[in-house]
Design a protein around this motif. Structure first.
Motif, PDB file in Angstrom:
ATOM      1  N   GLY A   1       0.800  -1.227   0.000  1.00  0.00           N
ATOM      2  CA  GLY A   1       0.000   0.000   0.000  1.00  0.00           C
ATOM      3  C   GLY A   1       0.831   1.274   0.000  1.00  0.00           C
TER       4      GLY A   1
ATOM      5  N   ARG B   1       1.434   7.471  -4.740  1.00  0.00           N
ATOM      6  CA  ARG B   1       0.638   8.066  -5.815  1.00  0.00           C
ATOM      7  C   ARG B   1      -0.176   9.254  -5.286  1.00  0.00           C
ATOM      8  NH1 ARG B   1      -1.384   6.904 -10.721  1.00  0.00           N
ATOM      9  NH2 ARG B   1      -0.311   4.898 -10.750  1.00  0.00           N
ATOM     10  N   HIS B   2      -0.779   9.044  -4.129  1.00  0.00           N
ATOM     11  CA  HIS B   2      -1.546  10.137  -3.502  1.00  0.00           C
ATOM     12  C   HIS B   2      -0.657  11.365  -3.296  1.00  0.00           C
ATOM     13  CE1 HIS B   2      -3.737  12.433  -0.473  1.00  0.00           C
ATOM     14  NE2 HIS B   2      -2.702  12.269   0.347  1.00  0.00           N
TER      15      HIS B   2
ATOM     16  N   GLU C   1       0.443   3.067  -3.403  1.00  0.00           N
ATOM     17  CA  GLU C   1      -0.735   3.909  -3.615  1.00  0.00           C
ATOM     18  C   GLU C   1      -0.657   5.197  -2.803  1.00  0.00           C
ATOM     19  OE1 GLU C   1      -3.256   3.875  -5.848  1.00  0.00           O
ATOM     20  OE2 GLU C   1      -1.889   2.374  -6.679  1.00  0.00           O
ATOM     21  N   TYR C   2      -0.071   5.111  -1.625  1.00  0.00           N
ATOM     22  CA  TYR C   2       0.090   6.342  -0.855  1.00  0.00           C
ATOM     23  C   TYR C   2       1.072   7.287  -1.560  1.00  0.00           C
ATOM     24  CZ  TYR C   2       1.016   9.621   2.898  1.00  0.00           C
ATOM     25  OH  TYR C   2       1.138  10.779   3.634  1.00  0.00           O
TER      26      TYR C   2
END
Length: 623
Positions: A424, A430-431, A427-428
């Motif tokens: 994960g 990416r955020h 994805e963080y």
């Protein structure tokens, strides 16, 4: 911003190389070399015979300057050498690991055989050196059976009582500041006496292990140069070889220097061998010891006298408290140098800090080991134990106040971290890239490998932190380093991740980070393709190694050698590009000026570490 492209031929670099050689030759003609030092310090490779073995090391060093051979020696070697030379003992550093890595024909045993020092020292600072360190010691004893062999470093300090049980180890000097104990040990041995009164020393007397009190733990670090680049320059002139003293393989092309404000740490990260618990356990230090801002300024002067490259400020200097922080930042404004500074931060910061860093430096960047995007994981680990909102505010403030680059490091294999937490992090990231909309942020992920550090809270109290230790003694760690892949080298699992899951999460996150950085133009196409190819190949080999180990034992070695040939090299940089962590680097200053500087240092016209009143007293404080 750093150049993340893969460099091609550089005619200016070739010209610079020629100029460097001319400068070295001019120096070598002018200076008589010291052929027999009092002490020679050998830096070993992680695994001694790595060039003949078929291990697949994998991503165990991708986010540090060294390769999996861990050829970068501890910076404390230079301070030890400088301190001894300042007190009249010629001392030489020989980086065996780097020379073995750079030259396939280099013979370390021949080097050891032809060395003629009165004492030999071997660093075992990081535990991944435990195989190579002992094998180097055995070679020293083979060729110099009557010459004392000294060990030192954090791992030596932790395993000191086991180390002296090896017949190739005579003395272990414990502590993180061993300049004075080593000097006193040599002085004592020179007088033909036994070291009963030398602090910090573990040794064997008539078959019994003797553990002298660990009482030399200085709280004022101004007594030594940390590190001593002056020593490095002087040793090149004095001993006539730059190859032996190079810190790591690519240092001549991309010289990074280090500024060390302190030894020890105020934080207690669960996995870290440099944590408060680890320092208390191994070296009897309960809180960090600092250098004064005045001495740090002198360190910067020493560095900028020969280097235009980046200066990495090790540890979060804010651990020294508000007064120290203010003095240090005032100092940076006063020195007014054009070198880039790279800072570590262990927690969030406000706008005032970044405004001051922007004013104080011509160029600055950050390296932030935030470890995980999961707040509960960070809370347990102990670093950036804050909300994601506060973390993102810190990043935004830095970018708004002149920060050139922010490297974000995640780790896999932490307490409370599930598989979903580990992958994960992509994805963080990416955020972060979408929210902050800034390609100055570069995320990296790597496993906690090869070892959970001895002395760390997780190693000392594994059940409390959810670790499952797989080996305990020094010899068990030495044997584990000979396992055929990095998965089998790991000395731990966690309640949340098995070794298989640590490996799987590492490669899944590695693929994800590579895709993400390419999508957001953090890396170029060539780097993206290179890393993707290496990840695919590495994952295939990891699976193939498992198949080999499940097959007939008599076929293992041949099949492992085939896999190593297929992988190539030592499997380094399999989860990020070779140059992703290379900073913009203007290299060295004029070589002829450097040669002149070396001559001045050698002649004593510049300060020497032993020329003033900086020797420690018996109590560990400055005289």
């Amino acid at each position: 911003m750093r150049d993340s492209t893969v460099p091609g031929p550089n005619p200016e670099r070739s010209t610079l190389h020629s100029v460097r050689e001319q400068g070295r030759n001019a120096v070598s003609r002018a200076v008589p070399f010291v052929s027999t030092p009092d002490l020679t310090l050998f830096h070993p490779p992680s695994v001694y015979d790595f060039r003949e073995r078929s291990e697949v090391f994998g991503p165990i060093s991708d986010v540090i300057p060294s390769s999996p051979v861990f050829e970068m020696y501890p910076i404390g070697l230079t301070s030890i050498a400088d301190y001894l030379e300042g007190n009249g003992y010629d001392t030489r550093i020989v980086n065996l690991a780097n020379q073995m890595l750079m030259d396939e024909d280099y013979d370390p045993e021949a080097e050891i055989k032809h060395s003629s020092a009165n004492y030999f020292g071997i660093d075992l600072h990081w535990l991944p050196h435990c195989h190579g360190a002992i094998e180097i010691a055995r070679l020293v004893k083979k060729h110099h059976p009557d010459t004392p062999v000294l060990f030192g470093g954090l791992s030596s300090s932790y395993f000191h009582d086991e180390l002296v049980e090896y017949d190739c180890v005579d003395y272990v000097v414990r502590g993180d500041s061993t300049e004075e104990p080593i000097l006193r040990l040599i002085e004592t041995l020179e007088q033909g006496e036994k070291p009963h009164d030398v602090p910090n020393v573990t040794w064997v007397d008539d078959g019994d292990v003797v553990v002298n009190p660990l009482e030399c733990v200085p709280t004022d670090l101004d007594y030594a140069s940390l590190p001593s680049y002056e020593y490095v320059i002087r040793s090149v002139v004095k001993y006539g070889s730059i190859k032996k003293t190079l810190p790591y393989r690519r240092w001549l092309d991309d010289p990074m220097t280090m500024l060390l404000p302190c030894r020890g740490c105020a934080r207690n990260c669960a996995y870290c061998g440099g944590s408060r618990t680890a320092y208390e356990t191994a070296v009897n230090r309960s809180s960090p010891a600092f250098r004064s801002p005045e001495r740090l300024r002198q360190d910067i002067d020493d560095i900028t006298a020969f280097s235009k490259g980046p200066i990495f400020v090790i540890n979060d200097f804010r651990m020294g408290g508000p007064e120290f922080t203010d003095e240090f930042l005032d100092l940076l404004e006063e020195v007014d140098v054009d070198n880039q500074f790279i800072f570590e931060l262990f927690g969030p910061a406000d706008e005032e800090l970044f405004e001051r860093l922007d004013r104080a430096t011509a160029d600055y960047s950050l390296q932030l080991s935030i470890e995980s995007h999961a707040e509960d994981v960070r809370e347990h680990v102990g670093k950036f134990a804050t909300s994601n909102e506060e973390l993102e505010r810190t990043l935004s403030l830095a970018l708004d106040n002149g920060c050139n680059q922010i490297d974000l490091f995640y780790m896999i294999g932490l307490p409370e971290q599930t598989y979903d937490d580990a992958v994960g992090d992509v994805e963080y990231s990416r955020h972060l890239l979408e929210t902050l909309d800034d390609d100055r942020i570069a995320p990296f992920t790597a496993p906690l490998a090869p070892f959970l550090d001895p002395g760390s809270p997780g190693y000392e109290n594994p059940e409390e932190h959810g670790y499952r230790p797989l080996c305990d003694t020094l010899e068990e760690h030495r044997e584990r380093l000979l396992a055929p892949s990095w998965k089998h080298i790991l000395n731990y699992e966690t309640e949340w991740l098995s070794r298989d899951e640590i490996v799987d999460a590492t490669y899944e996150a590695g693929f994800g980070m590579n895709e993400l950085k390419h999508e957001f133009d953090v890396i170029d196409e060539d780097t993206y393709v290179e890393v993707k190819t290496r990840l695919e190949r590495s994952l295939e080999v990891i699976d193939a190694v498992d198949d080999v180990l499940e097959g007939p034992e008599d076929e293992r070695q041949e099949r492992l050698e085939q896999l190593q040939e297929e992988l190539g090299g030592t499997g380094e940089y399999s989860i990020c590009g070779n140059d992703e962590l290379t900073w913009n680097n203007d290299g060295f200053r004029d070589v002829f000026s450097l040669g002149k500087l070396g001559m001045q240092i050698l002649a004593g016209s510049k300060r020497s570490s032993g020329a003033d009143d900086r020797r420690l007293s018996r109590s560990g404080e400055r005289r």
